[in-house]
Structure formats: C-alpha cells, structure tokens
Design an enzyme around this catalytic site. Structure first.
Site, PDB file in Angstrom:
ATOM      1  CD  GLU A 250      -2.566  -1.023   0.492  1.00 49.49           C
ATOM      2  OE1 GLU A 250      -3.550   0.025  -0.323  1.00 49.49           O
ATOM      3  OE2 GLU A 250      -3.692  -1.589  -0.915  1.00 49.49           O
TER       4      GLU A 250
ATOM      5  CE1 TYR B 183      -7.581   3.221  -1.040  1.00 52.61           C
ATOM      6  CE2 TYR B 183      -4.823   3.308  -0.780  1.00 52.61           C
ATOM      7  CZ  TYR B 183      -6.336   2.586  -1.109  1.00 52.61           C
ATOM      8  OH  TYR B 183      -6.027   1.957  -2.741  1.00 52.61           O
TER       9      TYR B 183
ATOM     10  CG  ASP C 112      -8.652   2.872  -6.328  1.00 52.93           C
ATOM     11  OD1 ASP C 112      -9.405   3.368  -7.017  1.00 52.93           O
ATOM     12  OD2 ASP C 112      -7.162   1.680  -7.047  1.00 52.93           O
TER      13      ASP C 112
END
Length: 297
Positions: free
Chosen positions: A39, A122, A140
């Site tokens: 990520e 996020y 996203d």
C-alpha cells in the site's frame, strides 16, 4: 438503482474471482506487513513499477523489525526510482513503531493504523480490509470512476469527496469477507475494464446496471483538474538526480558533488539545484555533516 446494488457487488465479486490479476500482495497466505508495504508503494505509482521493488523488499525485510534494524538511508536506497521517496522514510518509521509498540505485528484496528507514521485514512482502511478482512469502504481513483459511471451516470468522477465513501458503503456487501473482496474487485474493474480512456463495456460484469451506459455514454465528465507540471526539468527530477548520486555512493559525497549531480542533464534556473538539495535536507532524506552529504542514518 438501490434495488440493484447487491447485484452489482455480487456480479463484480464473481467476475473478480476469475479475472483478477495475479498480484503477490493478494495472495491469501501473505501477512499484514506485506500488504502494508504494497500500500505504501502503490500510492501514485503503477503496479508494474511496484512489483519488482515489492518483491525485493519482502525478501530483504520480511518483518517490520527487519526493516527497523536497518538505517533509514537503506530504505531510501532500496526505494530506488519508485518516486516520492519520503514514503521510504515513513515506511521505515512505521516499521520501527510496529516493532516497538505492537510486538512486530501490524495492528488491525484502523485507529491504531492511523497512529503509525505515513498512514492516512485510505491506507488504514485498505490494510484493515485487505490484510484482515474487515468491512471498511476503500476508494481509489479507479473505484471512483466505476462509482461515477455505474451509480451516477457520469463519464468520470469529480474531485475526491466524502460522498465517495458513502457511495462505496452502499455497495459493500454486509459480510466482511465479501466486502473486502468487493473493495479489491471494484479497483480491479476500474484498472482493467472501466478504464478512463477506453472502457471495455462489452466485457463489463455490471454493464446492464451502468447508468452511464444506459444514458448512451454522455460526455458529461466534470471539469478537468489542472494538469500537473511536467516531470522533465522539474524540481522532482532534480531531487531524483541528487538522491541517485547518494544511493550509488558507498560513502558520503561532498555537497558540491551532490549539487553537480543535480545539474547533470540541465536546470531550468541556476537556483534549482540548491533549492532541490535544500528540500531534501528539510525532508530528512539527506543528512549534511562537515560539508559531506549522505542518506539518513
């Protein structure tokens, strides 16, 4: 549309089961640290650039404590050309925090994840969903485009908004595992089928429920955001040249040599080299001592 939401999620998950790209961080047997590293690397960076670097990192640093035991400069060196190298420093700091505060295990709780260096909303939700199977909306750029077209009949998404999470929450299945899969599946759909320039509507699993398709593909995209300045000749490129010279050096180099590396390839203005160098020092990516520059220790 509300009556069709569960069908949309089910259809996308079924499609994902056979159409998903074989990406190593999606392997159900990898741990949360591997997901967290992916990520960090995938932020504003294409998958094909991340794949080899992620594999190298996981082989070298399979646990947070393994990375934490290294100097921060080694993380910056190993980051290579992924771009936005501050992510490497943040990931190193997060590794130290996980090793020292969480017994070398990535926490599952979103608030605990948010407390780690470099992790925003996020990334925290993504790790909780993809590493632990928890039910959180994860949105996203690709997901936002799918939502804009399928739910709102728009050719493209507008600027990011809290309503993005609200829309995703409405689509998420109630069962946590199915919800986690749908987060990944919606991203995959936007990345490979519902693309920005050439959507493949003929093979889309939710074409029959797509409001944009049903409306005849109207050209109703929101006003485009201002274009990002070109990378060539930018301060980002000059910063990259300086960092590359330090990554390639086995010992500290002189500040003059770092500035010369900045100028290699040309500058937009004479002050650009010093400005780029100073910004790297300010970001903690360069340590200067006695006229010598090095990666952080």
């Amino acid at each position: 549309m509300p009556a069709e939401l569960s069908r949309v999620a089910s259809a996308v998950n079924d499609w994902y089961a056979t159409a998903a790209r074989d990406l190593p961080w999606r392997d159900p047997h990898i741990d949360a640290w591997a997901v967290l590293v992916s990520e960090f690397m995938l932020q504003q960076t294409q998958v094909d650039r991340v794949l080899p670097r992620w594999s190298e990192w996981m082989q070298r640093w399979p646990t947070p404590s393994a990375l934490a035991a290294e100097e921060p400069g080694e993380a910056v060196r190993a980051w290579g050309r992924l771009g936005y190298p501050r992510r490497a420093l943040w990931l190193h700091r997060a590794a130290v925090e996980i090793a020292e505060q969480h017994d070398d295990r990535v926490p599952a709780d979103v608030d605990a994840l948010l407390a780690l260096t470099g992790i925003g909303p996020y990334t925290a939700r993504a790790v909780a969903a993809f590493a632990f199977g928890d039910r959180h909306p994860v949105v996203d750029t690709n997901t936002r485009r799918v939502i804009a077209r399928v739910m709102h009949g728009r050719a493209a998404a507008g600027m990011p908004s809290p309503t993005d999470l609200t829309d995703m929450e409405r689509l998420l299945p109630e069962e946590p595992g199915a919800a986690a899969r749908f987060n990944a599946a919606a991203m995959e759909l936007g990345a490979t089928v519902c693309t920005a320039r050439a959507p493949k509507c003929g093979v889309c699993p939710v074409a029959e429920w797509c409001e944009w398709r049903g409306a005849g593909y109207p050209d109703n995209a929101p006003a485009k955001r201002p274009r990002q300045a070109a990378f060539s000749g930018s301060d980002r490129q000059v910063r990259g040249r300086i960092l590359e010279s330090l990554r390639d050096a086995s010992t500290p180099i002189t500040v003059a040599a770092a500035l010369a590396a900045a100028a290699d390839g040309g500058l937009r203005e004479p002050e650009q080299a010093q400005r780029a160098y100073d910004s790297l020092v300010s970001d903690g990516l360069i340590v200067e001592n006695g006229g010598l520059a090095s990666l952080p220790t």
